[in-house]
Design a protein around this motif. Structure first.
Motif, PDB file in Angstrom:
ATOM      1  N   SER A 191     -26.309  38.423   5.791  1.00 18.50           N
ATOM      2  CA  SER A 191     -26.405  39.279   6.876  1.00 18.50           C
ATOM      3  C   SER A 191     -25.062  39.762   6.769  1.00 18.50           C
ATOM      4  O   SER A 191     -24.045  39.110   6.593  1.00 18.50           O
ATOM      5  N   ARG A 192     -25.048  41.103   7.381  1.00  9.84           N
ATOM      6  CA  ARG A 192     -23.927  41.962   7.381  1.00  9.84           C
ATOM      7  C   ARG A 192     -23.021  41.544   8.815  1.00  9.84           C
ATOM      8  O   ARG A 192     -21.823  41.924   8.984  1.00  9.84           O
ATOM      9  N   GLU A 193     -23.623  40.690   9.408  1.00  5.52           N
ATOM     10  CA  GLU A 193     -23.099  40.274  10.728  1.00  5.52           C
ATOM     11  C   GLU A 193     -22.810  38.745  10.475  1.00  5.52           C
ATOM     12  O   GLU A 193     -22.480  37.969  11.362  1.00  5.52           O
ATOM     13  N   TRP A 288     -11.224  43.630   4.446  1.00 11.90           N
ATOM     14  CA  TRP A 288     -12.123  43.425   3.221  1.00 11.90           C
ATOM     15  C   TRP A 288     -13.551  43.321   3.459  1.00 11.90           C
ATOM     16  O   TRP A 288     -14.379  43.593   2.695  1.00 11.90           O
ATOM     17  N   ALA A 289     -13.871  42.318   4.328  1.00  8.46           N
ATOM     18  CA  ALA A 289     -15.210  41.842   4.654  1.00  8.46           C
ATOM     19  C   ALA A 289     -16.025  43.111   5.183  1.00  8.46           C
ATOM     20  O   ALA A 289     -17.122  43.333   4.796  1.00  8.46           O
ATOM     21  N   SER A 290     -15.305  43.843   6.152  1.00 12.76           N
ATOM     22  CA  SER A 290     -16.012  44.913   6.807  1.00 12.76           C
ATOM     23  C   SER A 290     -16.496  45.942   5.884  1.00 12.76           C
ATOM     24  O   SER A 290     -17.330  46.468   5.860  1.00 12.76           O
ATOM     25  N   VAL A 291     -15.492  46.525   4.805  1.00 11.97           N
ATOM     26  CA  VAL A 291     -15.749  47.380   3.839  1.00 11.97           C
ATOM     27  C   VAL A 291     -16.939  46.965   3.115  1.00 11.97           C
ATOM     28  O   VAL A 291     -17.934  47.934   2.617  1.00 11.97           O
ATOM     29  N   ILE A 292     -16.756  45.746   2.514  1.00 10.82           N
ATOM     30  CA  ILE A 292     -17.929  45.312   1.846  1.00 10.82           C
ATOM     31  C   ILE A 292     -19.263  45.520   2.229  1.00 10.82           C
ATOM     32  O   ILE A 292     -20.045  45.782   1.667  1.00 10.82           O
ATOM     33  N   GLY A 293     -19.229  44.974   3.466  1.00 12.67           N
ATOM     34  CA  GLY A 293     -20.437  45.119   4.446  1.00 12.67           C
ATOM     35  C   GLY A 293     -21.049  46.400   4.708  1.00 12.67           C
ATOM     36  O   GLY A 293     -22.052  46.720   4.951  1.00 12.67           O
ATOM     37  N   LEU A 294     -20.095  47.355   4.581  1.00 15.22           N
ATOM     38  CA  LEU A 294     -20.521  48.832   4.764  1.00 15.22           C
ATOM     39  C   LEU A 294     -20.843  49.594   3.538  1.00 15.22           C
ATOM     40  O   LEU A 294     -21.378  50.436   3.863  1.00 15.22           O
ATOM     41  N   CYS A 295     -20.682  49.032   2.414  1.00 18.22           N
ATOM     42  CA  CYS A 295     -21.175  49.349   1.133  1.00 18.22           C
ATOM     43  C   CYS A 295     -22.334  49.166   0.789  1.00 18.22           C
ATOM     44  O   CYS A 295     -22.764  47.702   1.153  1.00 18.22           O
ATOM     45  N   GLN A 296     -23.259  50.266  -0.171  1.00 14.16           N
ATOM     46  CA  GLN A 296     -24.499  49.717  -0.798  1.00 14.16           C
ATOM     47  C   GLN A 296     -24.271  48.635  -1.877  1.00 14.16           C
ATOM     48  O   GLN A 296     -25.253  47.930  -2.337  1.00 14.16           O
ATOM     49  N   TRP A 297     -23.264  49.001  -2.781  1.00 14.88           N
ATOM     50  CA  TRP A 297     -23.171  48.009  -3.930  1.00 14.88           C
ATOM     51  C   TRP A 297     -21.713  47.693  -3.892  1.00 14.88           C
ATOM     52  O   TRP A 297     -20.808  48.330  -3.417  1.00 14.88           O
ATOM     53  N   MET A 298     -21.578  46.171  -4.518  1.00 15.28           N
ATOM     54  CA  MET A 298     -20.465  45.855  -4.876  1.00 15.28           C
ATOM     55  C   MET A 298     -20.321  45.729  -6.625  1.00 15.28           C
ATOM     56  O   MET A 298     -21.397  45.235  -7.047  1.00 15.28           O
ATOM     57  N   VAL A 299     -19.439  46.341  -7.362  1.00 15.14           N
ATOM     58  CA  VAL A 299     -19.061  46.220  -8.855  1.00 15.14           C
ATOM     59  C   VAL A 299     -18.022  45.503  -8.886  1.00 15.14           C
ATOM     60  O   VAL A 299     -16.928  45.942  -8.691  1.00 15.14           O
ATOM     61  N   ALA A 300     -17.946  44.204  -9.696  1.00 12.45           N
ATOM     62  CA  ALA A 300     -16.813  43.307  -9.806  1.00 12.45           C
ATOM     63  C   ALA A 300     -17.269  42.045 -10.750  1.00 12.45           C
ATOM     64  O   ALA A 300     -18.435  41.861 -11.170  1.00 12.45           O
ATOM     65  N   SER A 301     -16.228  41.572 -11.086  1.00 17.08           N
ATOM     66  CA  SER A 301     -16.208  40.334 -11.888  1.00 17.08           C
ATOM     67  C   SER A 301     -15.696  39.365 -11.358  1.00 17.08           C
ATOM     68  O   SER A 301     -15.759  38.148 -11.794  1.00 17.08           O
ATOM     69  N   LEU A 312     -22.954  38.875   2.529  1.00 16.94           N
ATOM     70  CA  LEU A 312     -23.043  40.073   3.800  1.00 16.94           C
ATOM     71  C   LEU A 312     -24.211  40.957   3.305  1.00 16.94           C
ATOM     72  O   LEU A 312     -24.457  41.991   3.715  1.00 16.94           O
ATOM     73  N   GLY A 313     -24.965  40.589   2.341  1.00 19.98           N
ATOM     74  CA  GLY A 313     -26.296  41.342   1.862  1.00 19.98           C
ATOM     75  C   GLY A 313     -26.000  42.599   1.241  1.00 19.98           C
ATOM     76  O   GLY A 313     -26.912  43.432   1.133  1.00 19.98           O
ATOM     77  N   THR A 314     -24.891  42.810   0.667  1.00 19.19           N
ATOM     78  CA  THR A 314     -24.348  43.916  -0.397  1.00 19.19           C
ATOM     79  C   THR A 314     -24.962  43.627  -1.621  1.00 19.19           C
ATOM     80  O   THR A 314     -24.667  42.366  -2.317  1.00 19.19           O
ATOM     81  N   GLY A 333     -29.310  35.738  -4.274  1.00 17.95           N
ATOM     82  CA  GLY A 333     -30.192  36.614  -3.446  1.00 17.95           C
ATOM     83  C   GLY A 333     -30.895  37.496  -4.533  1.00 17.95           C
ATOM     84  O   GLY A 333     -30.983  37.345  -5.498  1.00 17.95           O
ATOM     85  N   ASN A 334     -31.471  38.204  -3.650  1.00 26.22           N
ATOM     86  CA  ASN A 334     -32.637  39.208  -4.304  1.00 26.22           C
ATOM     87  C   ASN A 334     -32.135  40.337  -4.725  1.00 26.22           C
ATOM     88  O   ASN A 334     -31.165  41.070  -4.080  1.00 26.22           O
ATOM     89  N   GLY A 335     -32.498  40.966  -6.248  1.00 30.07           N
ATOM     90  CA  GLY A 335     -31.985  42.436  -6.436  1.00 30.07           C
ATOM     91  C   GLY A 335     -30.635  42.426  -7.134  1.00 30.07           C
ATOM     92  O   GLY A 335     -29.966  43.853  -7.052  1.00 30.07           O
ATOM     93  N   HIS A 336     -29.602  41.558  -7.152  1.00 26.52           N
ATOM     94  CA  HIS A 336     -28.257  41.682  -7.886  1.00 26.52           C
ATOM     95  C   HIS A 336     -28.720  41.693  -9.341  1.00 26.52           C
ATOM     96  O   HIS A 336     -29.475  41.387  -9.922  1.00 26.52           O
ATOM     97  N   TYR A 337     -27.499  42.454 -10.059  1.00 26.47           N
ATOM     98  CA  TYR A 337     -27.762  42.628 -11.257  1.00 26.47           C
ATOM     99  C   TYR A 337     -26.299  42.061 -12.075  1.00 26.47           C
ATOM    100  O   TYR A 337     -25.289  41.836 -11.331  1.00 26.47           O
TER     101      TYR A 337
END
Length: 592
Positions: A191-193, A288-301, A312-314, A333-337
């Motif tokens: 959840s984004r909240e 940090w958490a607010s920005v990630i929650g506002l993004c559609q994707w996270m690219v990271a290692s 956060l559902g990103t 979760g669903n749909g992560h790559y």
């Protein structure tokens, strides 16, 4: 499973110990959220390292957060300044206020030295995870903890995500002791909240830029062997922004990554630079958490960023630059790559940009276009050393839990094959639910190398089954023989000879199990599990220990039987179709 009826409005107090990295803290929160949704009256408190406490205090349904002073208690022991007894005494003094409460459950998800001492020192009706015996040795009192110790943490392939292990472990204990949950659940955990955050700074950042853009967070971390430097990251970002005009990128990272962020900004194509925002070194947890929650994707290692985004559902695109068990520890979760590669192969920015484009466009192509076709349309033909996967949550009738599915046609390796077997075995042991043998496995997943390995494994598995049968029989005899004794210390000569002979037989059989695990890599799990089960036997008399030993050997035998069934199924699956048909016609009653 029979359970007690849950008293209405029954409040149970649960203390969770999570003294590891921030990524593990986030995984624990995911599991705790599932438990809290199913048992709303569960009163949750948690012990974390003091540097992680502020983040966990943002979770509104965690009642108390206890900040453990790493440097003040564990640090002196690690530096050799105090001995184990002194460190234990210091931990006991710190724990005194916590130990004064009446706890129903103490759950140690640290799986390390510090967590085991705290678990042992805090009184509770039910304990899960590592604890300590009276002699100071580590003990596990529940099956899932033994599985984690011997298999998950023992570098043995298995396919159950660690978040699912923790969730199942806790929910099983709650069901046994509190009864069935009032509702079946089903609400999304992510959840984004998820946190109670101060979003003001994040909103100001977005107001300075085009909020209509689709934002992608790129988490920076130190370049690793086979990983990306600033030039590779800049190449990925430039390519992405060039191909996707309505996309913008926000760079995140710690203060020590500021030089890398500056180098990336300088290397990004100047025509796209206005669509890159750097917050590297500027983010407290709320931002940090607010920005990630506002993004559609996270690219990271970076594991912490990956699991925070999962909470956060990103959606996450994880770059697995080094060998790691991402199927167990990856985004939940669903749909992560996840994009990994063969050893020594660098994942190119072009490949990652193309895979993100495929993932981002799922709503358009509905995955009717294969990734192979998509990559070819992007001019990428050589993909033999790259391994992209996508996560999904299985439906309940298939056993549930997160599973990662390969997006490119690849034959199964022996470790992947055995990981599926071990996941099946674990569910049989501890879930009371057994999936069909060979679930999610088709004929096309085998190559000749795997078939040859499975055929070579057959004889060793048959030997293992016979050894475990003999061991459970010998332990049963020992239990029955010693139960007739008035004392374990005072016995007749014949009794002593018989008991010693059975003990030697069990020791010899244990040695055979260990040797089989050393000869055949897939059998290592059984050798490790045997050691852990025997180490954690409880009882004051020989008869009690022997009885529990027999149960342990029977459990291992059940696992070996399932392994044998997988071998039969797999070798039947790869049998040439013409041969299979002729055998079936000749011997129809055999079901071949």
């Amino acid at each position: 499973m029979s359970t007690a009826a849950a008293p209405e409005n029954r409040t149970a107090r649960c203390l969770v110990i999570q003294l590891t990295g921030l990524d593990s803290v986030f995984r624990s929160l995911m599991a705790l959220r599932a438990a809290q949704q199913l048992y709303p009256t569960l009163d949750l408190s948690i012990v974390v390292f003091e540097e992680h406490a502020d983040a966990v205090r943002k979770v509104p349904w965690i009642k108390n957060v206890h900040a453990f002073p790493r440097n003040g208690v564990a640090g002196p022991l690690a530096r050799g300044e105090v001995n184990e007894a002194q460190a234990t005494a210091a931990a006991a003094r710190w724990l005194m206020p916590i130990g004064e409460h009446a706890w129903d459950f103490v759950v140690n998800w640290s799986y390390n030295e510090a967590g085991s001492y705290i678990c042992a020192l805090v009184p509770s009706l039910v304990k899960l995870g590592y604890g300590r015996r009276g002699d100071g040795s580590i003990s596990c009192v529940d099956g899932w903890s033994m599985y984690l110790q011997s298999v998950v943490l023992g570098d043995v392939p298995q396919d159950i995500h660690v978040t699912d292990v923790l969730t199942t472990q806790l929910l099983t204990a709650l069901q046994i002791h509190l009864g069935d949950p009032a509702e079946a659940g089903g609400a999304a955990v992510t959840s984004r909240e998820f946190f109670t955050l101060e979003h003001g700074r994040a909103q100001k950042v977005w107001k300075r830029h085009d909020s209509g853009q689709r934002w992608i967070a790129v988490q920076l971390c130190e370049a690793e062997a086979g990983g990306w430097d600033a030039a590779a990251r800049a190449e990925f970002i430039s390519s992405l922004l060039k191909r996707h005009a309505n996309t913008a990128v926000v760079l995140l990272g710690k203060a020590e990554q500021r030089p890398m962020a500056r180098a990336i900004l300088e290397a990004v194509d100047s025509s796209h630079r206005l669509r890159v925002v750097s917050l590297v070194g500027e983010t407290d947890f709320d931002l940090w958490a607010s920005v990630i929650g506002l993004c559609q994707w996270m690219v990271a290692s970076d594991p912490a960023a990956i699991h925070l985004a999962s909470l956060l559902g990103t959606r996450v695109l994880q770059l697995a630059h080094k060998p790691e068990k991402w199927a167990e520890w990856g985004p939940y979760g669903n749909g992560h790559y996840v994009v990994s590669a063969d050893a020594g192969v660098q994942i190119s920015p072009q490949i990652v940009r193309a895979i993100w484009g495929y993932a981002h466009g799922e709503w358009a192509h509905q995955r009717e276009t294969s990734l192979v076709e998509y990559l070819k349309s992007e001019g990428i033909k050589e993909t033999s050393k790259i391994h992209p996967s996508r996560s999904r949550i299985r439906p309940g009738e298939e056993g549930g839990g997160v599973v990662f599915e390969s997006l490119l046609p690849r034959p199964l390796g022996s470790s992947q094959w055995f990981a599926r077997v071990m996941g099946h075995v674990a569910r049989h042991w501890y879930c009371g639910w057994t999936p069909p043998v060979g679930q999610e496995m088709g004929r096309s997943g085998f190559d000749q190398n795997l078939v040859r390995q499975l055929r070579n494994l057959r004889e060793s598995v048959e030997v293992l089954e016979r050894v475990l049968t003999r061991a459970s029989t010998a332990a049963g005899k020992l239990a029955r023989r010693s139960a007739r004794l008035r004392s374990d210390r005072v016995m007749g000569v014949e009794d002593r000879k018989e008991i010693e002979a059975l003990g030697r037989e069990l020791a010899d059989l244990d040695g055979m199990i260990e040797r089989l695990g050393g000869v055949q890599e897939p059998l290592k799990a059984f050798a490790r599990m045997s050691k852990v089960l025997m180490h954690n036997l409880e009882g004051d008399r020989i008869a009690e220990i022997a009885r529990d030993s027999a149960d342990s050997y029977r459990q291992l035998h059940d696992g070996a039987r399932i392994l044998s069934e997988w071998l039969d199924h797999s070798l039947k699956l790869v049998r040439p179709m013409v041969v299979s048909q002729k055998i079936h016609e000749a011997v129809p009653e055999a079901g071949l």
